[in-house]
Write a protein that holds these residues in place. Structure first.
Motif, PDB file in Angstrom:
ATOM      1  N   LEU A  56     -25.995 -15.903   4.626  1.00 47.14           N
ATOM      2  CA  LEU A  56     -27.222 -15.312   5.178  1.00 47.14           C
ATOM      3  C   LEU A  56     -26.899 -14.154   6.119  1.00 47.14           C
ATOM      4  CD1 LEU A  56     -29.440 -18.434   5.950  1.00 47.14           C
ATOM      5  CD2 LEU A  56     -29.971 -16.598   4.346  1.00 47.14           C
ATOM      6  N   ALA A  57     -25.877 -14.334   6.940  1.00 45.64           N
ATOM      7  CA  ALA A  57     -25.491 -13.277   7.882  1.00 45.64           C
ATOM      8  C   ALA A  57     -25.068 -12.015   7.134  1.00 45.64           C
ATOM      9  CB  ALA A  57     -24.367 -13.767   8.794  1.00 45.64           C
ATOM     10  N   MET A  58     -24.316 -12.177   6.066  1.00 45.59           N
ATOM     11  CA  MET A  58     -23.912 -11.028   5.272  1.00 45.59           C
ATOM     12  C   MET A  58     -25.116 -10.391   4.586  1.00 45.59           C
ATOM     13  SD  MET A  58     -20.744 -10.549   5.797  1.00 45.59           S
ATOM     14  CE  MET A  58     -20.356  -9.369   4.502  1.00 45.59           C
ATOM     15  N   ARG A  59     -26.030 -11.213   4.136  1.00 46.69           N
ATOM     16  CA  ARG A  59     -27.237 -10.687   3.480  1.00 46.69           C
ATOM     17  C   ARG A  59     -28.073  -9.863   4.461  1.00 46.69           C
ATOM     18  NH1 ARG A  59     -31.988 -14.408   0.651  1.00 46.69           N
ATOM     19  NH2 ARG A  59     -33.382 -12.684   0.096  1.00 46.69           N
ATOM     20  N   TYR A  60     -28.114 -10.324   5.711  1.00 45.00           N
ATOM     21  CA  TYR A  60     -28.907  -9.633   6.724  1.00 45.00           C
ATOM     22  C   TYR A  60     -28.084  -8.632   7.533  1.00 45.00           C
ATOM     23  CZ  TYR A  60     -32.194 -13.362   5.600  1.00 45.00           C
ATOM     24  OH  TYR A  60     -33.028 -14.228   4.937  1.00 45.00           O
TER      25      TYR A  60
END
Length: 244
Positions: A56-60
Motif C-alpha cells: 500500500l505504501a508503494m502504491r501511495y
C-alpha cells in the motif's frame, strides 16, 4: 463443637483431593497439543500484515512507510535476502546512493552472487564516484548474467581509470558478441535530447577514445569511422572524429 471440627476436617480433605486434580488439568492444557488456530501475533501473520502495508505504501508513493516495513521484515526474517534486496533497490530509485551502496554491500557479504546486490552496488558506487570499487561489481555482474550493458560499463570504467589494455579487451569482446548488434544505448546530444545508437557503435566510439588517449590517432580515426558506418548520425562519434 466436635461435630464442627469433623466438618472442618472433611472440607480440608475435599480441598486436598480437588486441588491436585485442578493442577493436573492445568498441566494437561499447557503440555497438550498446540491449538489449531495461528496466534495473531505469529511471525507469519505479522509478515503478511507488513507485506500488505508495504504494498500500500508503494502504491501511495509513501517511501518512508515502505522502508520502515522492510526494516521490520528484515529484522524478523534475517535469512530472507529478498527484503534487503528490495530495500537497496528502493534507496537507489530514491537516489540515496550512499544508503543503497551500503545495503547492497551487506547483501554481497552474505551472497556474492546476488544479481540485485551486484547491480545496485555497481551503479551506486559509480554514482558516488567510487569507480575503482564499482568496477569489480560490473565485471561480476557480466560474468554471472551475461548482461552486455554491464560489459560496456566495465569497459567504460576501465577506460576512465586508464586501464587501457583491459578496456580494449572488454570493448573487443563486446564488438565480437553478435547479441550486441541487437541492443541499443542512449547518448545525450547538444540540444539536450537523447540519441539511440547500437551498442556496437557505442563500443567502437569508446574504442576510438581509448586509442586517442594512448596517442594512436590512426587507430582512433578508424574506430570512430566504424562507429559512424553503423550509425551515421551518431553525434558523439562525429565530435570525437572532428577533434582528431
Amino acid at each position: 463443637m466436635n461435630k464442627m471440627m469433623k466438618y472442618a476436617v472433611l472440607i480440608l480433605l475435599l480441598c486436598a483431593i480437588v486441588q491436585p486434580a485442578v493442577m493436573a488439568q492445568d498441566s494437561s492444557n499447557t503440555q497438550g497439543e498446540v491449538p489449531a488456530t495461528v496466534p495473531a501475533d505469529s511471525n507469519k501473520a505479522r509478515n503478511n500484515s507488513d507485506n500488505r502495508i508495504y504494498a500500500l505504501a508503494m502504491r501511495y508513493n509513501d517511501a518512508s512507510v515502505a522502508k520502515i516495513k522492510l526494516y521490520e521484515l528484515m529484522e524478523r526474517n534475517p535469512n530472507n535476502l529478498s527484503y534487503p534486496e528490495t530495500l537497496a533497490s528502493l534507496y537507489f530509485e530514491m537516489e540515496q546512493y550512499g544508503s543503497s551502496a551500503l545495503v547492497a554491500l551487506d547483501i554481497l557479504e552474505r551472497n556474492d552472487k546476488s544479481l540485485v546486490g551486484l547491480e545496485v552496488a555497481a551503479f551506486s558506487l559509480e554514482q558516488l564516484g567510487a569507480l575503482e570499487r564499482a568496477l569489480p561489481h560490473f565485471e561480476s555482474l557480466h560474468l554471472l548474467s551475461g548482461d552486455l550493458f554491464s560489459l560496456y560499463k566495465t569497459s567504460y570504467l576501465q577506460y576512465s581509470l586508464k586501464k587501457y589494455e583491459e578496456a580494449l579487451n572488454s570493448v573487443n569482446m563486446l564488438i565480437k558478441d553478435k547479441k550486441a548488434a541487437e541492443q541499443n544505448l542512449n547518448f545525450p546530444k547538444e540540444d539536450n535530447t537523447m540519441q539511440e545508437v547500437s551498442m556496437v557503435a557505442a563500443a567502437q566510439n569508446l574504442k576510438g577514445l581509448i586509442y586517442k588517449d594512448q596517442g594512436s590517432s590512426a587507430e582512433a580515426r578508424t574506430a570512430f569511422e566504424e562507429a559512424l558506418a553503423l550509425n551515421p548520425e551518431f553525434e558523439l562519434a562525429k565530435e570525437n572524429l572532428a577533434d582528431l
